[in-house]
Design an enzyme around this catalytic site. Structure first.
Site, mmCIF file in Angstrom:
data_model
loop_
_atom_site.group_PDB
_atom_site.id
_atom_site.type_symbol
_atom_site.label_atom_id
_atom_site.label_comp_id
_atom_site.label_asym_id
_atom_site.label_seq_id
_atom_site.Cartn_x
_atom_site.Cartn_y
_atom_site.Cartn_z
ATOM 1 N N ARG A 20 -0.491 -5.645 4.733
ATOM 2 C CA ARG A 20 0.193 -5.114 3.551
ATOM 3 C C ARG A 20 1.427 -4.322 3.975
ATOM 4 O O ARG A 20 1.408 -3.656 5.010
ATOM 5 C CB ARG A 20 -0.732 -4.172 2.764
ATOM 6 N N ARG A 58 0.874 -1.181 0.000
ATOM 7 C CA ARG A 58 0.000 0.000 0.000
ATOM 8 C C ARG A 58 0.900 1.216 0.000
ATOM 9 O O ARG A 58 1.783 1.347 0.844
ATOM 10 C CB ARG A 58 -0.902 -0.029 1.240
ATOM 11 N N GLU A 112 -11.389 4.661 -5.468
ATOM 12 C CA GLU A 112 -11.556 3.199 -5.385
ATOM 13 C C GLU A 112 -12.006 2.571 -6.702
ATOM 14 O O GLU A 112 -12.783 3.145 -7.451
ATOM 15 C CB GLU A 112 -12.599 2.847 -4.315
#
Length: 186
Positions: free
Chosen positions: A109, A59, A67
């Site tokens: 992440r 990320r 999104e």
């Protein structure tokens, strides 16, 4: 009594040495760049890399693109464009990850600044041209999103976003953002 004092001194000395070693290791890890290969694009601000033979989701720190794959949100305006841009620039490319204070998020992440080339010095010019997080902001594909404690470049990122807004780049050229901008001026 002397033995007890000697044990306390050794204990305090051990603690001090341990802390010094930890500090040295921490500062050595700052400024390190992990070379990896981009294998997939999840979204405009999330990629998958091969790092030392293992695959990781990464990320991008400090930015948020609209999104395209959120489990509870619809596809947002300019999301497909941001994802396509990330895919065009990063897919199949060797990049360098720079970590901030926190290495992973709650989803496991990796959190990183993604450099297209390893910087020689951390200058404004190098950040603008070599750090993909910054490029997303400058081109109007992302907005600044800071999450403590990972704020190393926040001041620069805010400046890059202002520049994109002033030049109506990317998502800042969309009518929904222009209406909000003109409403704030009144």
């Amino acid at each position: 009594m002397a033995k007890k004092k000697q044990k306390q001194t050794i204990s305090i000395g051990s603690v001090i040495i341990t802390l010094l070693v930890m500090l040295v290791l921490y500062f050595q890890s700052q400024g390190e760049y992990k070379k990896c290969y981009v294998v997939d694009i999840i979204d405009g601000d999330t990629i998958k890399v091969n790092l030392a033979g293992e695959e990781y989701k990464v990320r991008l720190i400090g930015v948020n693109t609209p999104e395209t794959k959120h489990p509870t949100k619809r596809v947002e305006p300019y999301g497909p464009e941001a994802k396509a841009y990330t895919k065009k620039i990063l897919t199949g490319r060797t990049v360098y990850l720079e970590f901030d204070v926190q290495e992973k998020d709650r989803y496991g992440r990796l959190l990183a600044y993604v450099w297209l080339e390893k910087p020689e010095q951390i200058t404004d010019e190098e950040i603008r041209t070599k750090m993909f997080n910054a490029i997303l902001l400058l081109e109007g594909y992302a907005q600044v999103m800071t999450v403590q404690p990972n704020v190393k470049y926040v001041d620069r990122f805010l400046q890059y976003q202002r520049e994109a807004m002033e030049n109506q780049r990317g998502l800042w050229g969309l009518s929904i953002y222009q209406k909000n901008k003109s409403a704030k001026r009144k």
